[in-house]
Write a protein that holds these residues in place. Structure first.
Motif, short mmCIF file in Angstrom:
data_model
loop_
_atom_site.label_atom_id
_atom_site.label_comp_id
_atom_site.label_asym_id
_atom_site.label_seq_id
_atom_site.Cartn_x
_atom_site.Cartn_y
_atom_site.Cartn_z
N ASN A 552 9.86 -4.16 -11.95
CA ASN A 552 9.99 -2.71 -11.71
C ASN A 552 8.74 -2.16 -11.03
OD1 ASN A 552 12.54 -2.48 -12.80
ND2 ASN A 552 11.81 -2.14 -14.89
N LYS A 553 7.56 -2.59 -11.57
CA LYS A 553 6.31 -2.13 -10.96
C LYS A 553 6.21 -2.58 -9.51
CE LYS A 553 1.30 -2.20 -11.73
NZ LYS A 553 1.19 -0.81 -11.39
N TYR A 554 6.62 -3.84 -9.29
CA TYR A 554 6.57 -4.39 -7.93
C TYR A 554 7.49 -3.61 -6.99
CZ TYR A 554 6.39 -7.95 -4.29
OH TYR A 554 6.19 -8.61 -3.11
N LEU A 555 8.73 -3.28 -7.54
CA LEU A 555 9.70 -2.54 -6.72
C LEU A 555 9.19 -1.15 -6.37
CD1 LEU A 555 13.15 -3.52 -8.26
CD2 LEU A 555 12.39 -3.89 -5.91
N THR A 556 8.46 -0.52 -7.32
CA THR A 556 7.91 0.82 -7.05
C THR A 556 6.91 0.76 -5.90
OG1 THR A 556 8.14 1.43 -9.37
CG2 THR A 556 6.64 2.77 -8.03
N ASP A 557 5.98 -0.20 -6.00
CA ASP A 557 5.00 -0.35 -4.92
C ASP A 557 5.66 -0.77 -3.61
OD1 ASP A 557 2.43 -1.71 -7.12
OD2 ASP A 557 2.92 0.37 -6.57
N PHE A 558 6.70 -1.63 -3.77
CA PHE A 558 7.40 -2.11 -2.57
C PHE A 558 8.10 -0.95 -1.86
CE2 PHE A 558 9.57 -4.80 0.23
CZ PHE A 558 10.91 -4.44 0.26
N ILE A 580 -4.92 0.47 7.00
CA ILE A 580 -5.72 -0.04 5.87
C ILE A 580 -4.99 0.18 4.56
CG2 ILE A 580 -7.86 0.32 4.58
CD1 ILE A 580 -9.19 0.94 7.28
N LYS A 581 -4.36 1.38 4.39
CA LYS A 581 -3.59 1.66 3.16
C LYS A 581 -2.42 0.69 3.02
CE LYS A 581 -4.86 6.53 2.80
NZ LYS A 581 -4.39 7.94 2.85
N LEU A 582 -1.74 0.42 4.16
CA LEU A 582 -0.63 -0.52 4.12
C LEU A 582 -1.11 -1.92 3.71
CD1 LEU A 582 1.35 0.47 7.34
CD2 LEU A 582 2.08 0.79 4.99
N LEU A 583 -2.26 -2.33 4.28
CA LEU A 583 -2.80 -3.66 3.95
C LEU A 583 -3.16 -3.75 2.46
CD1 LEU A 583 -5.13 -4.49 6.97
CD2 LEU A 583 -2.87 -5.39 6.49
N GLU A 584 -3.81 -2.68 1.97
CA GLU A 584 -4.18 -2.68 0.55
C GLU A 584 -2.94 -2.80 -0.35
OE1 GLU A 584 -8.23 0.07 0.81
OE2 GLU A 584 -6.32 0.97 0.24
N LEU A 585 -1.87 -2.06 -0.02
CA LEU A 585 -0.64 -2.08 -0.79
C LEU A 585 0.05 -3.44 -0.70
CD1 LEU A 585 1.17 -0.41 -2.61
CD2 LEU A 585 2.30 0.49 -0.58
N TYR A 586 0.11 -3.98 0.54
CA TYR A 586 0.78 -5.27 0.71
C TYR A 586 0.02 -6.39 0.01
CZ TYR A 586 2.55 -9.52 2.76
OH TYR A 586 3.06 -10.77 2.93
N THR A 587 -1.32 -6.39 0.14
CA THR A 587 -2.12 -7.44 -0.50
C THR A 587 -2.00 -7.36 -2.02
OG1 THR A 587 -3.68 -7.22 1.34
CG2 THR A 587 -4.41 -8.48 -0.56
N LYS A 588 -1.94 -6.11 -2.52
CA LYS A 588 -1.76 -5.92 -3.95
C LYS A 588 -0.43 -6.51 -4.42
CE LYS A 588 -1.36 -2.15 -7.33
NZ LYS A 588 -1.32 -0.68 -7.48
N PHE A 592 0.26 -9.67 -7.04
CA PHE A 592 1.11 -9.63 -8.23
C PHE A 592 1.74 -10.98 -8.49
CE2 PHE A 592 1.88 -4.85 -8.40
CZ PHE A 592 1.24 -4.72 -9.61
N ARG A 593 2.25 -11.55 -7.42
CA ARG A 593 3.02 -12.79 -7.57
C ARG A 593 2.14 -14.02 -7.72
NH1 ARG A 593 7.63 -15.21 -3.49
NH2 ARG A 593 8.28 -16.91 -4.86
N PHE A 594 1.03 -14.04 -7.00
CA PHE A 594 0.20 -15.26 -7.00
C PHE A 594 -1.19 -14.99 -7.59
CE2 PHE A 594 3.01 -15.66 -3.19
CZ PHE A 594 3.74 -16.75 -3.61
N GLN A 595 -1.21 -14.33 -8.75
CA GLN A 595 -2.49 -14.01 -9.38
C GLN A 595 -3.27 -15.27 -9.76
OE1 GLN A 595 -2.17 -11.25 -12.66
NE2 GLN A 595 -0.86 -9.83 -11.50
N ASP A 596 -2.56 -16.31 -10.07
CA ASP A 596 -3.24 -17.54 -10.46
C ASP A 596 -3.70 -18.35 -9.25
OD1 ASP A 596 -0.63 -17.90 -9.70
OD2 ASP A 596 -0.43 -19.79 -10.82
N LYS A 597 -3.32 -17.93 -8.06
CA LYS A 597 -3.65 -18.71 -6.86
C LYS A 597 -4.85 -18.14 -6.08
CE LYS A 597 -0.62 -22.04 -6.86
NZ LYS A 597 -1.08 -23.46 -6.88
N PHE A 598 -5.05 -16.85 -6.11
CA PHE A 598 -6.17 -16.29 -5.32
C PHE A 598 -6.56 -14.92 -5.83
CE2 PHE A 598 -2.63 -14.14 -3.37
CZ PHE A 598 -3.14 -12.93 -2.88
N ASP A 599 -7.80 -14.57 -5.51
CA ASP A 599 -8.32 -13.21 -5.65
C ASP A 599 -8.57 -12.66 -4.24
OD1 ASP A 599 -10.20 -14.26 -8.49
OD2 ASP A 599 -8.32 -13.11 -8.46
N TYR A 600 -8.76 -11.38 -4.14
CA TYR A 600 -8.98 -10.82 -2.79
C TYR A 600 -9.99 -9.69 -2.84
CZ TYR A 600 -6.06 -6.74 -3.95
OH TYR A 600 -5.57 -5.60 -4.51
N SER A 601 -10.58 -9.45 -1.68
CA SER A 601 -11.54 -8.33 -1.54
C SER A 601 -11.34 -7.70 -0.15
CB SER A 601 -12.98 -8.84 -1.68
OG SER A 601 -13.30 -9.79 -0.67
#
Length: 725
Positions: A552-558, A580-588, A592-601
């Motif tokens: 649900n949270k993902y769908l809201t952001d999506f 930049i806002k679009l990139l921040e939202l998309y990267t976020k 969500f899905r690959f939290q165990d695979k990478f971090d980002y900055s």
């Protein structure tokens, strides 16, 4: 050792002084204050103001006079004020201060009134002779005025003989003012109108002075000797001797001089006897037969002494030059001292310009130089100081400069370094003055040459008009109509072609723009479904794992992301702030899905004003998607995605997307054949978009893809360079 040290110290001081003076001069010129020049242009006779006169400064400023003839213009000291108008000759004036300038001019109505008079009245038979006499009168005084009389004489000329005479006088004018190439042209025209021995001899001499030596020899040899007077025969042999001497053919030079001397002696032409003895001596000297040369110089001096003091001084100076070239300095000094006595006797009764070899300053300088070569420094200093003083009084900067430099060298050789330094500083000042003077002389000479050439062109055009007028072939009215019809048809055809070409160019340009816009729209329409499909796969994976809250949270952001994507889907460029806002939202969302695979900055330079830059929508998202899905997702350890935006210049920023994933090569090896096709299609769309945008907006976007680091997981780095509008 102490002398060597002093000498080196002296050289260092002289060099540093010269450099300092040059720098001070350059700084003074560069920092010269500008001021406003006020002035007016009026007619000298009526005192009426002249409006619309072009007023220009060589530094770049330009204005015109108003209805009252007044003007104002910005300038600085040393600038040249140029005042031009169609009704008077151009006026040049060097600005010294911000004084008010009044320019009084004579309108050029004389020529117009003269042409009207000629048109409506019958020509005076004596008018031609009067105009030629006037041209000869002003020949040595005012070249421009003399040439004006020649123009009028050409209009009055009614025969081939008068034409020939006019061009001969014009050649004489150019000869006197050292425009030898123009003199050659006019003597040739005179000779074409009527062949005379006098003009042939003048033409040969002009060729010689213009350094056309072979043409000069051929012209001299082409003269009919039977029709020459005794004086002209001497002139012919003397002229040939001069040319052969200049071309280093000494035997033929001496032979012709001796032939001319024999004729001069036979008919008692005394001035030429002296001249030719002197020239034979110079030829033998050049040939290396010094004894014979000295004998002829002795003869020429004896003959000159029987004429007058000036002629005697001339021959003594020539003999002194001969002794100098052969290092006989004692004889040279004695001859120059005798010449100086003669010069002092006749100088008050004769005008000697600074170019003359007989000036006292030149003779004093050469005597001082001869003493210096004998190392008689006391006498050398005395004569050089005299030369400097006389040169200063006569404003002969060249001799004053040379004598001052020689004086500095003698002081140096005599060990008087303080005096040498003072003399050298004076030499530097004189060089600067001479440089300024030469610049002004070159500028004046250039203007004089331009004026002379323009007047020559006018005279040639007058001759062309005369030839056309006298031609018996006249076009009939029908031929004139046909020619006009042909010309107008050609002009019309050319204009039609130009208009057609212009319309075609505009049509092709519009068509190309429309095609590019259509291609961009098509590519964007392919990018959006590709992005939506990947996002829905992410939602599906959350639902499949029964993680409803996260889904649900993902769908809201999506939904927020989709709204923004759809809003920007029709734009070629959007503000960088939105992207930049679009990139921040998309990267976020991807995190969500690959939290165990990478971090980002995401790092954005604080100095960037993101509102000043625009970027194509959805340009960066596919690179982030590739970094996550094809690089970081397959990494064994947890990776990192880095997004940075930095300012390169005021008009250019750099966007970097870097991941430390498995890299492009490993990712490609892991893909199925179907995946490879899909990825290449997505990346191909980006390349096409960038290419089309750069064609439309002149290289606005630049993309570079490379490995991010070395090691097992090389990662991928994408650098996007974005330029401001």
């Amino acid at each position: 050792m102490r002398i060597v040290i002093k000498y080196l110290w002296f050289l260092c001081i002289m060099l540093s002084t010269a450099n300092m003076l040059a720098q001070v001069y350059d700084e003074d010129v560069a920092q010269a204050p500008r001021f406003t020049i006020r002035g007016s242009v009026i007619e000298s006779d009526t005192r009426n103001p002249i409006p619309n006169v072009n007023v220009e400064v060589n530094g770049g400023a330009y204005t015109t006079t108003d209805y009252a003839g007044d003007f104002r213009i910005e300038a600085k000291k040393g600038d040249e004020l140029i005042i031009r108008h169609k009704d008077f000759e151009t006026v040049y004036y060097t600005i010294q201060s911000n004084e008010r300038i009044t320019v009084e001019v004579e309108s050029n109505k004389e020529e117009t009134e003269y042409k009207k008079l000629k048109k409506f009245s019958r020509s005076n038979p004596n008018q031609f002779e009067s105009l030629i006499d006037s041209a000869e009168t002003y020949l040595k005084k005012d070249a421009k005025r003399s040439i004006k009389f020649i123009e009028k004489a050409l209009i009055e000329s009614n025969s081939v003989k008068e034409n020939a005479e006019t061009y001969e006088v014009l050649g004489d004018i150019y000869m006197f003012w050292k425009q030898y190439d123009l003199a050659v042209s006019n003597y040739r025209i005179s000779n074409q109108n009527m062949k005379t021995n006098i003009v042939k001899l003048k033409l040969a001499n002009a060729y010689k002075l213009n350094k056309n030596y072979q043409e000069s020899i051929q012209t001299y040899q082409g003269v009919n000797k039977k029709g020459l007077s005794n004086w002209q025969q001497v002139q012919l042999h003397e002229g040939l001797g001069d040319v052969y001497l200049l071309t280093k053919n000494y035997p033929l030079s001496i032979d012709n001089y001796e032939k001319g001397l024999a004729i001069a002696q036979k008919h008692l032409i005394t001035p030429k006897i002296t001249d030719l003895n002197s020239k034979i001596a110079q030829a033998y000297n050049a040939k290396g037969e010094l004894q014979k040369a000295e004998g002829y110089f002795s003869k020429s001096m004896k003959l000159a002494n029987t004429e007058n003091r000036k002629r005697a001084a001339e021959e003594k100076v020539k003999a002194a030059d001969f002794q100098s070239t052969n290092n006989n300095y004692t004889s040279e000094i004695a001859l120059r001292k005798e010449a100086l006595e003669d010069i002092n006797d006749f100088e008050n009764d004769s005008v000697l310009d600074n170019e003359s070899a007989l000036t006292p300053q030149k003779q004093n300088y050469k005597i001082g130089n001869a003493y210096a070569l004998q190392k008689d420094y006391e006498n050398a200093i005395s004569y050089l100081e005299e030369s400097i003083e006389v040169a200063d009084s006569k404003e002969d900067l060249i001799v004053q400069k040379d004598a001052t430099r020689k004086l500095s060298e003698i002081y140096r050789d005599a060990g008087q370094f303080d005096k040498a330094l003072v003399a050298y500083q004076s030499y530097v000042d004189l060089v600067e003055k001479l440089y300024t003077k030469k610049e002004q002389e070159i500028s004046q000479a250039t203007r004089f040459s331009k004026d002379i050439v323009s007047k020559q062109n006018r005279i040639l055009s007058l001759e062309s008009d005369r030839t056309l007028t006298e031609s018996q072939f006249k076009l009939t009215a029908e031929q004139a109509k046909r020619q006009k019809l042909i010309i107008y048809s050609l002009i019309g055809g050319v204009l039609l072609l130009l208009v057609t070409a212009l319309f075609m160019f505009k049509y092709i340009r519009q068509q190309r723009l429309a095609n590019n816009l259509l291609a961009l729209k098509s590519l964007r329409s392919q990018m959006n479904p590709h992005f939506i499909f990947n996002a829905l796969n992410s939602v599906n994976s959350f639902i499949a794992s029964n993680d409803e809250r996260t889904a649900n949270k993902y769908l809201t952001d999506f939904s927020l992301l989709m709204r923004a994507v759809l809003e920007n889907s029709e734009e070629d460029f959007i503000p960088l702030e939105k992207e930049i806002k679009l990139l921040e939202l998309y990267t976020k969302l991807e995190h969500f899905r690959f939290q165990d695979k990478f971090d980002y900055s995401i790092n954005i330079d604080e100095n960037i004003n993101v509102q000043d830059f625009v970027i194509p929508p959805m340009l960066l998202q596919p690179y982030i998607e590739n970094a996550v899905w094809h690089g970081l997702r397959y990494k064994k350890l947890k990776g990192h995605l880095q997004i940075g935006i930095a300012q390169i210049t005021s008009a250019e920023i750099k966007i970097m997307i870097a991941d430390d994933g498995i890299g492009r090569e490993k990712s490609k090896a892991l893909k199925t054949e179907n995946q490879q096709k899909q990825n290449s299609k997505g990346m191909g769309n980006i390349k096409k978009r960038v290419a089309i945008l750069n064609e439309m907006y002149k290289d606005k976007v630049d993309v570079l893809v490379d490995d991010f680091q070395k090691g097992e997981d090389v990662g991928t780095k994408v650098v996007v360079t974005l330029k401001k509008d």
